[in-house]
Design an enzyme around this catalytic site. Structure first.
Site, PDB file in Angstrom:
ATOM      1  N   GLU A 105      37.617  18.382  40.804  1.00 23.37           N
ATOM      2  CA  GLU A 105      37.705  17.483  42.156  1.00 23.37           C
ATOM      3  C   GLU A 105      36.167  17.399  42.296  1.00 23.37           C
ATOM      4  O   GLU A 105      35.901  16.325  42.795  1.00 23.37           O
ATOM      5  CB  GLU A 105      38.426  18.253  43.038  1.00 23.37           C
ATOM      6  CG  GLU A 105      39.786  18.044  42.938  1.00 23.37           C
ATOM      7  CD  GLU A 105      40.920  18.760  44.108  1.00 23.37           C
ATOM      8  OE1 GLU A 105      40.560  20.045  44.174  1.00 23.37           O
ATOM      9  OE2 GLU A 105      41.547  17.921  44.604  1.00 23.37           O
ATOM     10  N   GLU A 125      46.554  23.146  39.637  1.00 20.75           N
ATOM     11  CA  GLU A 125      46.880  23.446  40.813  1.00 20.75           C
ATOM     12  C   GLU A 125      48.477  23.368  40.999  1.00 20.75           C
ATOM     13  O   GLU A 125      49.215  24.363  41.155  1.00 20.75           O
ATOM     14  CB  GLU A 125      46.780  22.623  42.011  1.00 20.75           C
ATOM     15  CG  GLU A 125      45.022  22.739  42.525  1.00 20.75           C
ATOM     16  CD  GLU A 125      44.266  21.959  41.441  1.00 20.75           C
ATOM     17  OE1 GLU A 125      44.503  21.362  40.357  1.00 20.75           O
ATOM     18  OE2 GLU A 125      42.907  21.783  41.993  1.00 20.75           O
TER      19      GLU A 125
HETATM   20  N1  CAA Z   1      37.881  32.633  40.473  1.00 26.54           N
HETATM   21  C1  CAA Z   1      37.311  34.098  40.411  1.00 26.54           C
HETATM   22  N2  CAA Z   1      36.981  34.668  39.322  1.00 26.54           N
HETATM   23  C2  CAA Z   1      37.476  34.114  38.244  1.00 26.54           C
HETATM   24  C3  CAA Z   1      38.200  32.720  38.016  1.00 26.54           C
HETATM   25  C4  CAA Z   1      38.424  31.985  39.423  1.00 26.54           C
HETATM   26  N3  CAA Z   1      38.745  30.992  39.527  1.00 26.54           N
HETATM   27  N4  CAA Z   1      38.564  32.624  37.009  1.00 26.54           N
HETATM   28  C5  CAA Z   1      38.190  33.595  35.951  1.00 26.54           C
HETATM   29  N5  CAA Z   1      37.763  34.504  36.840  1.00 26.54           N
HETATM   30  C6  CAA Z   1      37.165  35.692  36.534  1.00 26.54           C
HETATM   31  C7  CAA Z   1      38.108  36.398  35.676  1.00 26.54           C
HETATM   32  O1  CAA Z   1      38.734  37.282  36.647  1.00 26.54           O
HETATM   33  C8  CAA Z   1      37.286  37.530  34.813  1.00 26.54           C
HETATM   34  O2  CAA Z   1      36.810  38.568  35.682  1.00 26.54           O
HETATM   35  P1  CAA Z   1      36.420  39.940  34.953  1.00 26.54           P
HETATM   36  O3  CAA Z   1      35.698  39.679  33.802  1.00 26.54           O
HETATM   37  O4  CAA Z   1      35.821  40.741  36.161  1.00 26.54           O
HETATM   38  O5  CAA Z   1      37.907  40.310  34.684  1.00 26.54           O
HETATM   39  C9  CAA Z   1      35.946  36.506  34.519  1.00 26.54           C
HETATM   40  O6  CAA Z   1      36.078  35.438  35.361  1.00 26.54           O
HETATM   41  C10 CAA Z   1      36.369  35.941  32.952  1.00 26.54           C
HETATM   42  O7  CAA Z   1      37.604  35.260  33.094  1.00 26.54           O
HETATM   43  P2  CAA Z   1      38.561  35.172  31.571  1.00 26.54           P
HETATM   44  O8  CAA Z   1      38.393  36.469  31.070  1.00 26.54           O
HETATM   45  O9  CAA Z   1      39.543  34.619  31.981  1.00 26.54           O
HETATM   46  O10 CAA Z   1      37.369  34.357  30.942  1.00 26.54           O
HETATM   47  P3  CAA Z   1      37.825  33.225  29.729  1.00 26.54           P
HETATM   48  O11 CAA Z   1      36.542  32.632  29.365  1.00 26.54           O
HETATM   49  O12 CAA Z   1      38.821  33.579  28.683  1.00 26.54           O
HETATM   50  O13 CAA Z   1      38.442  32.008  30.490  1.00 26.54           O
HETATM   51  C11 CAA Z   1      38.793  30.217  32.216  1.00 26.54           C
HETATM   52  C12 CAA Z   1      37.825  31.176  31.428  1.00 26.54           C
HETATM   53  C13 CAA Z   1      39.451  29.322  31.417  1.00 26.54           C
HETATM   54  C14 CAA Z   1      37.891  29.704  33.550  1.00 26.54           C
HETATM   55  C15 CAA Z   1      39.749  31.281  32.900  1.00 26.54           C
HETATM   56  O14 CAA Z   1      39.236  32.266  33.543  1.00 26.54           O
HETATM   57  C16 CAA Z   1      40.853  30.675  33.636  1.00 26.54           C
HETATM   58  O15 CAA Z   1      41.686  30.001  33.443  1.00 26.54           O
HETATM   59  N6  CAA Z   1      40.568  30.605  35.246  1.00 26.54           N
HETATM   60  C17 CAA Z   1      41.381  30.427  36.008  1.00 26.54           C
HETATM   61  C18 CAA Z   1      41.282  28.817  36.332  1.00 26.54           C
HETATM   62  C19 CAA Z   1      42.017  28.416  37.550  1.00 26.54           C
HETATM   63  O16 CAA Z   1      43.152  28.278  37.472  1.00 26.54           O
HETATM   64  N7  CAA Z   1      41.492  28.186  38.660  1.00 26.54           N
HETATM   65  C20 CAA Z   1      42.125  27.663  40.165  1.00 26.54           C
HETATM   66  C21 CAA Z   1      42.452  26.189  39.874  1.00 26.54           C
HETATM   67  S1  CAA Z   1      43.107  25.823  41.231  1.00 26.54           S
HETATM   68  C22 CAA Z   1      42.135  25.199  42.358  1.00 26.54           C
HETATM   69  O17 CAA Z   1      41.098  25.281  42.197  1.00 26.54           O
HETATM   70  C23 CAA Z   1      42.889  24.977  43.412  1.00 26.54           C
HETATM   71  C24 CAA Z   1      41.929  24.794  44.833  1.00 26.54           C
HETATM   72  O18 CAA Z   1      40.907  24.015  44.643  1.00 26.54           O
HETATM   73  C25 CAA Z   1      42.317  25.152  45.848  1.00 26.54           C
END
Ligand code: CAA
Length: 698
Positions: A105, A125
């Site tokens: 976004e 989302e």
């Molecule tokens: N916020 C804070 N920490 C996050 C995070 C987030 N959104 N996403 C991942 N992390 C952290 C994980 O907890 C992990 O921390 P630790 O190492 O301490 O356990 C670290 O980042 C690495 O994460 P992964 O092991 O999952 O790393 P990866 O490289 O395999 O994957 C990724 C990376 C694809 C970004 C995956 O972490 C992911 O899918 N994250 C979530 C993404 C998501 O769904 N975000 C929210 C979207 S909705 C939104 O944004 C709504 C809104 O505006 C209100």
């Protein structure tokens, strides 16, 4: 105060680098620092173009999950996005890694978007029960059209940079680092050598209002019977993006977002999301390194063994399958080949890769072929004698340090481990069928399993793309214990007056993809019959025992494969029809036990099913079979069809209220004490004003 952005200005280009590890999540500090950096660059007369890029592994991967469920802190993401969009100087974003949710976004608000070739862009989302609330529902359809935008927002699935370029979501896929390309573009623009794409040049999809409205209508029809509140609201917002003036569209989106964020469905989906991230956190894992795995042996080429071999092969391991004779081995390898052909047919695997991959697959009929394996997964017949014999034999064959895993679903892993001279290397890996598809892996840690073996199992799960949940040794571990409690509760209802069809309808109505009796028919009634027979000698005679399933098995009604079980199946059919003969068997059982059938409502079926599952979950926690309530939820969500938007039995128990559910259990316990007696944990939590969620400690 932590600085989460760095700014450097050279020759009129201000480069703002977001630096908020690990994934540059858009937490409050970052939002504030971004606002400051933008305002400064705007005010600095020497700056003509702003480049927005990110350090580390990724462009912002979305909102900060640590802020989920917390009161919002200023500035909100929509304000940051509005500030970017309203910036009088062109803002070029340079994306890499994962541009997800709020991260995408933010990029949508900028004037120019570049991404490097590996970038994935998405608005997930909807999977959290909400909608893109920082302008995404308004800006995306204008940019790429309502149809494509609805596809991305209602599925939540990310797309690769190349597809984003085709759709017009980004302006270019860069060669090399996107940040450098963005800086070059900015410099060329300042030098008058290149012009930036202007808003006027972009196609405005609103011009084709009829196509837009048609896409909205199609999307509404496509929703079917789904009861999730987010998808229809996303569609409403996309409609509003066409029909309302811009500012009103944003306000409409804001209202819809706020409405969704506080629904129980969104709370449950957030819980499921966090449960997945929490499941791999165990103190023993933080302190140990997994063992190296390159070669995996799979014992057994049946449905389960071939599924496990398929999953391992697809994840890049060398795999050796062991079967007792050539015929069984050929059949097992053929199953793996068919599974991989399916992946080719679905476009998930190229023909060339399929061939290279197959060179990593081999088979043998002698255990000695496993001498070089780093991990052996036994998926033989579910019988303790068979399994202990295999482990004793493996002990003499497999190299020191190899991990020895059993794919048992109920048996005692301690006893299986004792059949070897190296119990520290033995662990349970409970896969779910079909193993190449199902996401759950129960990691059953036995008394003497060494911590690095557990760590190896979690690392394996990650590479297989599965969710690993740690379980202790007991009959059925986490999932099958909860399932057994669920089935016991519905079996009591069968005897008391409900029909299997009514129960299935009630549970499907509640959100399960199939009811308990449909699942039994699919899996085969003989599997649970064999287990009941095995446990018969230990059964407390005062316990209520429902023999309807046994009666059906004795009549040859073994489920779908026999053409009849709880339902009747036409030749080759996968859905059955109701069968009066089953109702007669049930009626005869009631008569034999002197039970007068009573009227049972769908609500009672659902309430009893939940109470039984949550109570068994509480016992599992007391016995420390599961480390935390969210692990139990995760098992049920990923392995047993529990509706994700309900969050799992422990989350539901919290939502219903512990006191209320404990009292319900007490009422039921007056009918049948052994099964329904509330676990002591209910009282302990209630007394301290706590919920199951409080035991999840992050
Ligand atoms: N916020 C804070 N920490 C996050 C995070 C987030 N959104 N996403 C991942 N992390 C952290 C994980 O907890 C992990 O921390 P630790 O190492 O301490 O356990 C670290 O980042 C690495 O994460 P992964 O092991 O999952 O790393 P990866 O490289 O395999 O994957 C990724 C990376 C694809 C970004 C995956 O972490 C992911 O899918 N994250 C979530 C993404 C998501 O769904 N975000 C929210 C979207 S909705 C939104 O944004 C709504 C809104 O505006 C209100």
């Amino acid at each position: 105060m932590v600085d989460t952005v760095r700014v450097s200005t050279t020759d009129g280009v201000a480069t703002v680098v977001i630096d908020n590890p690990p994934v540059n999540a858009l937490g409050a500090d970052l939002r504030r620092d971004l606002m400051t950096a933008l305002r400064d660059a705007e005010a600095d007369a020497s700056v003509q173009v702003i480049v927005l890029a990110a350090a580390g592994r990724t462009w912002p991967a979305g909102a900060d999950i640590r802020e989920f469920g917390q009161p919002p802190r200023d500035p909100w993401l929509p304000e940051v996005c509005s500030a970017v969009a309203a910036c009088p100087k062109p803002v070029i974003v340079a994306m890499h890694g994962n541009a997800l949710g709020g991260g995408l976004e933010l990029a949508l608000a900028a004037h120019v978007r570049l991404a490097d070739p590996g970038t994935r862009l998405g608005l997930p989302e909807v999977t959290l029960g909400i909608l893109p609330g920082a302008g995404g529902t308004q800006r995306l359809p204008r940019l790429i059209g309502a149809r494509a935008a609805l596809g991305m927002m209602t599925s939540g699935l990310p797309i690769p940079a190349e597809r984003a370029l085709e759709l017009g979501l980004i302006d270019a896929v860069t060669e090399g680092e996107a940040r450098l390309a963005a800086q070059r573009l900015a410099a060329a623009h300042i030098a008058g050598e290149a012009s930036l794409p202007s808003a006027a040049e972009r196609p405005d999809h609103r011009m084709d209002a009829s196509d837009w409205l048609a896409a909205v209508t199609e999307a509404r029809k496509g929703l079917g019977v789904s009861r999730l509140p987010a998808p229809p609201r996303i569609i409403d917002c996309v409609e509003a993006a066409l029909l309302l003036p811009e500012e009103e569209g944003f306000a409409y989106e804001r209202t819809a977002f706020e409405e969704l964020v506080s629904t129980p469905e969104a709370a449950a989906l957030r819980h499921a999301f966090l449960a997945e991230r929490r499941a791999a956190r165990h103190p023993e894992l933080a302190a140990t390194k997994p063992r190296e795995i390159a070669e995996i042996g799979v014992i057994g080429g049946g449905l389960m063994g071939s599924g496990i071999a398929t999953a391992c092969l697809a994840a890049g391991y060398r795999v050796t399958m062991i079967e007792r004779d050539d015929q069984a081995l050929t059949a097992g390898l053929a199953r793996v080949a068919t599974n991989r052909d399916r992946a080719v047919a679905k476009g998930q695997l190229s023909v060339a890769d399929r061939e290279t991959e197959w060179s990593r697959m081999s088979g043998a009929t002698a255990m000695s072929a496993l001498a070089g394996a780093d991990l052996v997964i036994e998926a033989a017949f579910e019988d303790e004698g068979v399994k202990t014999a295999i482990f004793a034999e493996l002990d003499g064959v497999v190299k020191p340090g190899a991990v020895l895993a059993t794919n048992t679903s109920y048996l005692d892993v301690n006893r299986i481990a004792a059949a070897t001279s190296r119990p520290g290397d033995v662990i349970g890996l409970h896969f779910f069928s079909p193993a190449q598809v199902m996401k759950l892996l129960e990691v059953v840690v036995a008394e003497r399993t060494s911590p690095d073996v557990t760590a190896t199992a979690f690392a394996l799960a990650k590479r297989l793309g599965k969710v690993a949940v740690r379980a202790g040794v007991c009959d059925g571990f986490i999932g099958n214990r909860v399932l057994t409690a669920y089935r016991t509760a519905t079996d009591f209802l069968l005897e008391d007056g409900a029909s299997p069809y009514q129960i299935d309808r009630a549970m499907v109505g509640w959100g399960f993809p199939l009811g308990p009796y449909q699942v039994l028919d699919m899996a085969g009634l003989d599997i649970s019959w064999a287990r009941r027979t095995r446990l018969a000698e230990h059964r407390d005679p005062s316990e209520r025992y429902v023999a309807i399933g046994d009666r059906l098995c004795k009549l040859g009604r073994l489920g779908q494969k026999a053409g009849r079980g709880y339902y009747l199946y036409a030749e080759g059919a996968r859905t059955g029809t109701e069968d009066p003969e089953v109702l007669e068997v049930i009626a005869a059982e009631r008569t034999a036990k002197g039970i007068e059938p009573r009227r049972i409502t769908e609500a009672e079926i659902q309430r009893r099913a939940l109470a039984a599952m949550a109570n068994e979950g509480a016992r599992i926690l007391e016995e420390k079979i599961a480390a935390r309530p969210s692990d139990i939820d995760l098992v049920m969500l990923t392995g047993y069809g529990f509706p994700r938007w309900r969050g799992g039995p422990m989350q539901m128990a919290d939502q219903v209220g512990l006191l209320e559910l404990r009292d319900t259990l007490r009422d039921y316990a007056r009918e049948e004490e052994t099964f329904w007696r509330p676990a002591a944990l209910w009282d302990e939590l209630i007394k301290n004003g706590r919920k199951f969620a409080d035991l999840n400690a992050d």
